[in-house]
Design a protein around this motif. Structure first.
Motif, PDB file in Angstrom:
ATOM      1  N   LEU A   1       0.845  -1.190   0.000  1.00 14.82           N
ATOM      2  CA  LEU A   1       0.000   0.000   0.000  1.00 14.82           C
ATOM      3  C   LEU A   1       0.883   1.244   0.000  1.00 14.82           C
ATOM      4  O   LEU A   1       1.966   1.234   0.575  1.00 14.82           O
ATOM      5  N   PRO A   2       0.438   2.322  -0.642  1.00 11.39           N
ATOM      6  CA  PRO A   2       1.229   3.556  -0.642  1.00 11.39           C
ATOM      7  C   PRO A   2       1.471   4.047   0.780  1.00 11.39           C
ATOM      8  O   PRO A   2       0.538   4.110   1.587  1.00 11.39           O
ATOM      9  N   GLU A   3       2.697   4.384   1.071  1.00 11.06           N
ATOM     10  CA  GLU A   3       3.067   4.823   2.417  1.00 11.06           C
ATOM     11  C   GLU A   3       2.348   6.120   2.773  1.00 11.06           C
ATOM     12  O   GLU A   3       2.331   7.071   2.003  1.00 11.06           O
ATOM     13  N   GLY A   4       1.731   6.124   3.952  1.00 10.58           N
ATOM     14  CA  GLY A   4       1.085   7.312   4.466  1.00 10.58           C
ATOM     15  C   GLY A   4      -0.301   7.595   3.913  1.00 10.58           C
ATOM     16  O   GLY A   4      -0.946   8.547   4.343  1.00 10.58           O
ATOM     17  N   MET A   5      -0.776   6.816   2.969  1.00 11.34           N
ATOM     18  CA  MET A   5      -2.094   7.072   2.391  1.00 11.34           C
ATOM     19  C   MET A   5      -3.214   6.627   3.340  1.00 11.34           C
ATOM     20  O   MET A   5      -4.267   7.247   3.403  1.00 11.34           O
ATOM     21  N   PHE A   6      -2.975   5.532   4.059  1.00 10.63           N
ATOM     22  CA  PHE A   6      -3.973   4.992   4.965  1.00 10.63           C
ATOM     23  C   PHE A   6      -3.400   4.972   6.372  1.00 10.63           C
ATOM     24  O   PHE A   6      -2.198   4.779   6.570  1.00 10.63           O
ATOM     25  N   SER A   7      -4.265   5.126   7.357  1.00 16.58           N
ATOM     26  CA  SER A   7      -3.827   5.022   8.748  1.00 16.58           C
ATOM     27  C   SER A   7      -3.518   3.555   9.050  1.00 16.58           C
ATOM     28  O   SER A   7      -3.982   2.660   8.327  1.00 16.58           O
ATOM     29  N   PRO A   8      -2.747   3.265  10.106  1.00 17.50           N
ATOM     30  CA  PRO A   8      -2.465   1.866  10.451  1.00 17.50           C
ATOM     31  C   PRO A   8      -3.724   1.014  10.644  1.00 17.50           C
ATOM     32  O   PRO A   8      -3.766  -0.128  10.143  1.00 17.50           O
ATOM     33  N   PRO A   9      -4.779   1.506  11.318  1.00 11.29           N
ATOM     34  CA  PRO A   9      -5.993   0.679  11.409  1.00 11.29           C
ATOM     35  C   PRO A   9      -6.621   0.412  10.037  1.00 11.29           C
ATOM     36  O   PRO A   9      -7.086  -0.698   9.766  1.00 11.29           O
ATOM     37  N   GLU A  10      -6.631   1.421   9.161  1.00 11.49           N
ATOM     38  CA  GLU A  10      -7.166   1.227   7.814  1.00 11.49           C
ATOM     39  C   GLU A  10      -6.345   0.197   7.048  1.00 11.49           C
ATOM     40  O   GLU A  10      -6.899  -0.667   6.355  1.00 11.49           O
TER      41      GLU A  10
ATOM     42  N   ILE B   1      -1.822 -11.392  10.113  1.00  9.24           N
ATOM     43  CA  ILE B   1      -2.923 -10.535   9.667  1.00  9.24           C
ATOM     44  C   ILE B   1      -3.889 -10.288  10.822  1.00  9.24           C
ATOM     45  O   ILE B   1      -4.329  -9.160  11.045  1.00  9.24           O
ATOM     46  N   TYR B   2      -4.207 -11.334  11.581  1.00  9.24           N
ATOM     47  CA  TYR B   2      -5.107 -11.175  12.717  1.00  9.24           C
ATOM     48  C   TYR B   2      -4.488 -10.251  13.770  1.00  9.24           C
ATOM     49  O   TYR B   2      -5.172  -9.385  14.324  1.00  9.24           O
ATOM     50  N   LYS B   3      -3.201 -10.435  14.031  1.00 10.97           N
ATOM     51  CA  LYS B   3      -2.529  -9.567  15.010  1.00 10.97           C
ATOM     52  C   LYS B   3      -2.560  -8.111  14.554  1.00 10.97           C
ATOM     53  O   LYS B   3      -2.668  -7.198  15.374  1.00 10.97           O
ATOM     54  N   GLY B   4      -2.444  -7.894  13.232  1.00  7.27           N
ATOM     55  CA  GLY B   4      -2.541  -6.534  12.700  1.00  7.27           C
ATOM     56  C   GLY B   4      -3.881  -5.894  13.027  1.00  7.27           C
ATOM     57  O   GLY B   4      -3.948  -4.719  13.377  1.00  7.27           O
ATOM     58  N   LEU B   5      -4.949  -6.678  12.942  1.00 12.30           N
ATOM     59  CA  LEU B   5      -6.265  -6.169  13.327  1.00 12.30           C
ATOM     60  C   LEU B   5      -6.349  -5.966  14.834  1.00 12.30           C
ATOM     61  O   LEU B   5      -6.850  -4.951  15.313  1.00 12.30           O
ATOM     62  N   ALA B   6      -5.841  -6.948  15.592  1.00  9.33           N
ATOM     63  CA  ALA B   6      -5.955  -6.923  17.053  1.00  9.33           C
ATOM     64  C   ALA B   6      -5.181  -5.762  17.678  1.00  9.33           C
ATOM     65  O   ALA B   6      -5.486  -5.365  18.806  1.00  9.33           O
ATOM     66  N   GLU B   7      -4.207  -5.222  16.963  1.00 12.67           N
ATOM     67  CA  GLU B   7      -3.472  -4.056  17.470  1.00 12.67           C
ATOM     68  C   GLU B   7      -4.366  -2.819  17.549  1.00 12.67           C
ATOM     69  O   GLU B   7      -4.072  -1.888  18.304  1.00 12.67           O
ATOM     70  N   HIS B   8      -5.435  -2.807  16.744  1.00 13.04           N
ATOM     71  CA  HIS B   8      -6.267  -1.610  16.634  1.00 13.04           C
ATOM     72  C   HIS B   8      -7.724  -1.833  17.030  1.00 13.04           C
ATOM     73  O   HIS B   8      -8.447  -0.853  17.263  1.00 13.04           O
ATOM     74  N   PHE B   9      -8.141  -3.091  17.071  1.00  9.58           N
ATOM     75  CA  PHE B   9      -9.554  -3.381  17.280  1.00  9.58           C
ATOM     76  C   PHE B   9      -9.728  -4.482  18.324  1.00  9.58           C
ATOM     77  O   PHE B   9      -8.900  -5.387  18.417  1.00  9.58           O
ATOM     78  N   ASP B  10     -10.847  -4.414  19.057  1.00 11.94           N
ATOM     79  CA  ASP B  10     -11.135  -5.484  20.008  1.00 11.94           C
ATOM     80  C   ASP B  10     -11.849  -6.626  19.272  1.00 11.94           C
ATOM     81  O   ASP B  10     -12.149  -6.524  18.076  1.00 11.94           O
ATOM     82  N   THR B  11     -12.117  -7.702  19.984  1.00  9.67           N
ATOM     83  CA  THR B  11     -12.695  -8.893  19.354  1.00  9.67           C
ATOM     84  C   THR B  11     -14.033  -8.590  18.688  1.00  9.67           C
ATOM     85  O   THR B  11     -14.288  -9.037  17.562  1.00  9.67           O
ATOM     86  N   LYS B  12     -14.889  -7.831  19.363  1.00  9.14           N
ATOM     87  CA  LYS B  12     -16.196  -7.493  18.775  1.00  9.14           C
ATOM     88  C   LYS B  12     -16.016  -6.703  17.479  1.00  9.14           C
ATOM     89  O   LYS B  12     -16.697  -6.969  16.483  1.00  9.14           O
ATOM     90  N   GLN B  13     -15.108  -5.761  17.470  1.00 11.65           N
ATOM     91  CA  GLN B  13     -14.870  -4.964  16.263  1.00 11.65           C
ATOM     92  C   GLN B  13     -14.313  -5.834  15.130  1.00 11.65           C
ATOM     93  O   GLN B  13     -14.688  -5.658  13.967  1.00 11.65           O
ATOM     94  N   ILE B  14     -13.435  -6.780  15.464  1.00  4.22           N
ATOM     95  CA  ILE B  14     -12.896  -7.684  14.439  1.00  4.22           C
ATOM     96  C   ILE B  14     -14.014  -8.545  13.859  1.00  4.22           C
ATOM     97  O   ILE B  14     -14.058  -8.786  12.645  1.00  4.22           O
ATOM     98  N   MET B  15     -14.932  -8.984  14.706  1.00  4.88           N
ATOM     99  CA  MET B  15     -16.078  -9.753  14.207  1.00  4.88           C
ATOM    100  C   MET B  15     -16.929  -8.898  13.276  1.00  4.88           C
ATOM    101  O   MET B  15     -17.384  -9.370  12.228  1.00  4.88           O
TER     102      MET B  15
END
Length: 96
Positions: A9-18, A38-52
């Protein structure tokens, strides 16, 4: 939207959660396994409910996109132009 398929992805175009959501969605859409990384990348920014919720939203979008590709839904010009960057490949028409 035109850069969602860029790898990397282009650097700086999207935030880390995006970026975490985009990587997850691209992997899922390609029907590849969601790795621990990939899951850990989500878990760094979102809780389990948000990942679901993210998983459900991505899956629902995939279902709708595949349906429209299957029945070849007509799109207006603005929508066609806006979605060309990441369009679902249209299946060949059946013979007969």
């Amino acid at each position: 939207m035109s850069h969602l398929l860029d790898d990397p992805l282009p650097e700086g175009m999207f935030s880390p959660p995006e970026e975490a959501i985009i990587v997850f969605a691209r992997t899922s859409t390609a029907m590849l396994p969601i790795t621990d990384e990939i899951y850990k990348g989500l878990a760094e920014h979102f809780d389990t409910k948000q990942i679901m919720e993210i998983s459900f939203t991505v899956g629902l979008d995939q279902l709708v996109s595949r349906f429209h590709a299957t029945v070849r839904t007509d799109l207006d010009g603005i929508t066609t132009e806006a979605t060309n960057a990441c369009a679902v490949r249209m299946p060949d028409l059946p013979e007969g």
